[in-house]
Design a protein around this motif. Sequence first.
Motif, PDB file in Angstrom:
ATOM      1  N   MET A   1       0.829  -1.187   0.000  1.00 20.91           N
ATOM      2  CA  MET A   1       0.000   0.000   0.000  1.00 20.91           C
ATOM      3  C   MET A   1       0.879   1.258   0.000  1.00 20.91           C
ATOM      4  SD  MET A   1      -3.399   0.984   0.236  1.00 20.91           S
ATOM      5  CE  MET A   1      -4.278  -0.362   0.894  1.00 20.91           C
ATOM      6  N   ILE A   2       1.981   1.223   0.730  1.00 14.77           N
ATOM      7  CA  ILE A   2       2.866   2.387   0.758  1.00 14.77           C
ATOM      8  C   ILE A   2       3.450   2.633  -0.630  1.00 14.77           C
ATOM      9  CG2 ILE A   2       5.073   3.225   1.674  1.00 14.77           C
ATOM     10  CD1 ILE A   2       4.266   2.080   4.354  1.00 14.77           C
ATOM     11  N   GLY A   3       3.761   1.560  -1.351  1.00 14.30           N
ATOM     12  CA  GLY A   3       4.242   1.709  -2.721  1.00 14.30           C
ATOM     13  C   GLY A   3       3.204   2.350  -3.623  1.00 14.30           C
ATOM     14  N   PHE A   4       1.945   2.119  -3.331  1.00 14.04           N
ATOM     15  CA  PHE A   4       0.857   2.746  -4.079  1.00 14.04           C
ATOM     16  C   PHE A   4       0.751   4.231  -3.737  1.00 14.04           C
ATOM     17  CE2 PHE A   4      -3.705   3.911  -4.065  1.00 14.04           C
ATOM     18  CZ  PHE A   4      -3.955   3.808  -5.421  1.00 14.04           C
ATOM     19  N   PHE A   5       1.049   4.585  -2.497  1.00 13.92           N
ATOM     20  CA  PHE A   5       0.909   5.968  -2.053  1.00 13.92           C
ATOM     21  C   PHE A   5       2.073   6.862  -2.475  1.00 13.92           C
ATOM     22  CE2 PHE A   5      -2.690   4.824   0.441  1.00 13.92           C
ATOM     23  CZ  PHE A   5      -3.339   6.005   0.721  1.00 13.92           C
TER      24      PHE A   5
ATOM     25  N   ILE B   1       1.337   9.075  -5.341  1.00 13.22           N
ATOM     26  CA  ILE B   1       0.308  10.038  -4.935  1.00 13.22           C
ATOM     27  C   ILE B   1       0.944  11.185  -4.158  1.00 13.22           C
ATOM     28  CG2 ILE B   1      -1.741  10.354  -3.476  1.00 13.22           C
ATOM     29  CD1 ILE B   1      -2.509   7.457  -4.220  1.00 13.22           C
ATOM     30  N   VAL B   2       1.887  10.857  -3.284  1.00  9.29           N
ATOM     31  CA  VAL B   2       2.589  11.882  -2.503  1.00  9.29           C
ATOM     32  C   VAL B   2       3.392  12.790  -3.424  1.00  9.29           C
ATOM     33  CG1 VAL B   2       4.455  12.243  -0.831  1.00  9.29           C
ATOM     34  CG2 VAL B   2       2.663  10.582  -0.357  1.00  9.29           C
ATOM     35  N   VAL B   3       4.099  12.207  -4.388  1.00 11.80           N
ATOM     36  CA  VAL B   3       4.922  12.995  -5.306  1.00 11.80           C
ATOM     37  C   VAL B   3       4.044  13.957  -6.109  1.00 11.80           C
ATOM     38  CG1 VAL B   3       6.425  12.854  -7.324  1.00 11.80           C
ATOM     39  CG2 VAL B   3       6.752  11.270  -5.426  1.00 11.80           C
ATOM     40  N   LYS B   4       2.947  13.456  -6.655  1.00 13.89           N
ATOM     41  CA  LYS B   4       2.049  14.312  -7.452  1.00 13.89           C
ATOM     42  C   LYS B   4       1.350  15.357  -6.578  1.00 13.89           C
ATOM     43  CE  LYS B   4       2.604  12.492 -11.500  1.00 13.89           C
ATOM     44  NZ  LYS B   4       3.194  13.232 -12.594  1.00 13.89           N
ATOM     45  N   SER B   5       0.969  14.970  -5.368  1.00 14.05           N
ATOM     46  CA  SER B   5       0.312  15.932  -4.474  1.00 14.05           C
ATOM     47  C   SER B   5       1.237  17.086  -4.133  1.00 14.05           C
ATOM     48  CB  SER B   5      -0.134  15.243  -3.182  1.00 14.05           C
ATOM     49  OG  SER B   5      -1.092  14.271  -3.461  1.00 14.05           O
TER      50      SER B   5
ATOM     51  N   SER C   1      -1.378   4.336   5.936  1.00  9.63           N
ATOM     52  CA  SER C   1      -0.649   4.849   4.780  1.00  9.63           C
ATOM     53  C   SER C   1      -0.949   6.326   4.541  1.00  9.63           C
ATOM     54  CB  SER C   1      -0.997   4.037   3.536  1.00  9.63           C
ATOM     55  OG  SER C   1      -0.589   2.701   3.689  1.00  9.63           O
ATOM     56  N   CYS C   2      -2.186   6.733   4.801  1.00 13.88           N
ATOM     57  CA  CYS C   2      -2.530   8.156   4.674  1.00 13.88           C
ATOM     58  C   CYS C   2      -1.752   8.990   5.693  1.00 13.88           C
ATOM     59  CB  CYS C   2      -4.023   8.371   4.864  1.00 13.88           C
ATOM     60  SG  CYS C   2      -5.032   7.865   3.474  1.00 13.88           S
ATOM     61  N   LEU C   3      -1.673   8.500   6.911  1.00  7.14           N
ATOM     62  CA  LEU C   3      -0.930   9.226   7.937  1.00  7.14           C
ATOM     63  C   LEU C   3       0.569   9.208   7.652  1.00  7.14           C
ATOM     64  CD1 LEU C   3      -2.863   8.168  11.146  1.00  7.14           C
ATOM     65  CD2 LEU C   3      -3.089  10.275   9.823  1.00  7.14           C
ATOM     66  N   TRP C   4       1.081   8.125   7.109  1.00  5.93           N
ATOM     67  CA  TRP C   4       2.478   8.052   6.700  1.00  5.93           C
ATOM     68  C   TRP C   4       2.771   9.085   5.615  1.00  5.93           C
ATOM     69  CZ3 TRP C   4       4.001   6.778   1.708  1.00  5.93           C
ATOM     70  CH2 TRP C   4       5.367   6.626   1.512  1.00  5.93           C
ATOM     71  N   SER C   5       1.784   9.326   4.755  1.00  9.48           N
ATOM     72  CA  SER C   5       1.967  10.260   3.646  1.00  9.48           C
ATOM     73  C   SER C   5       2.199  11.688   4.120  1.00  9.48           C
ATOM     74  CB  SER C   5       0.750  10.215   2.716  1.00  9.48           C
ATOM     75  OG  SER C   5       0.640   8.940   2.141  1.00  9.48           O
ATOM     76  N   ILE C   6       1.744  12.034   5.302  1.00 14.14           N
ATOM     77  CA  ILE C   6       1.962  13.380   5.831  1.00 14.14           C
ATOM     78  C   ILE C   6       3.457  13.625   5.994  1.00 14.14           C
ATOM     79  CG2 ILE C   6       1.595  14.903   7.796  1.00 14.14           C
ATOM     80  CD1 ILE C   6      -1.099  13.412   8.211  1.00 14.14           C
ATOM     81  N   ARG C   7       4.142  12.683   6.600  1.00 17.32           N
ATOM     82  CA  ARG C   7       5.593  12.823   6.751  1.00 17.32           C
ATOM     83  C   ARG C   7       6.281  12.815   5.390  1.00 17.32           C
ATOM     84  NH1 ARG C   7      10.067  11.085  10.581  1.00 17.32           N
ATOM     85  NH2 ARG C   7      11.753  10.692   9.133  1.00 17.32           N
ATOM     86  N   GLU C   8       5.823  11.958   4.507  1.00 19.08           N
ATOM     87  CA  GLU C   8       6.433  11.879   3.185  1.00 19.08           C
ATOM     88  C   GLU C   8       6.242  13.175   2.385  1.00 19.08           C
ATOM     89  OE1 GLU C   8       8.404   9.772   1.260  1.00 19.08           O
ATOM     90  OE2 GLU C   8       8.783   9.033   3.271  1.00 19.08           O
TER      91      GLU C   8
END
Length: 81
Positions: free
Chosen positions: A1-5, A8-12, A53-60
């Motif tokens: 799932m993190i690989g999927f996110f 998304i993080v890069v584009k966001s 994974s959504c919460l991990w994305s904040i740090r990323e």
Amino acid sequence: MIGFFHPIVVKSEYYFGKGIWPLFAIVGIFSLTASLLWKDPLLSSLLGIFGSSCLWSIRELHEQAHRVKKGWFPKNPRRKR
């Protein structure tokens, strides 16, 4: 799932900057809460992983902003910094 996110993080970060982190927080907290209340173990697990994974994305998002400053990723020329 993190690989999927990761894309998304890069584009966001490219289109919206790191200021979009509250959206990831809201979706993450909602998903984690739903995973606690859901009765089906499979769907509950998937919601928990999605929320984490959504919460991990904040740090990323913040780390991605640093990667852009270092020149490792392109910055959006149309977005004012």
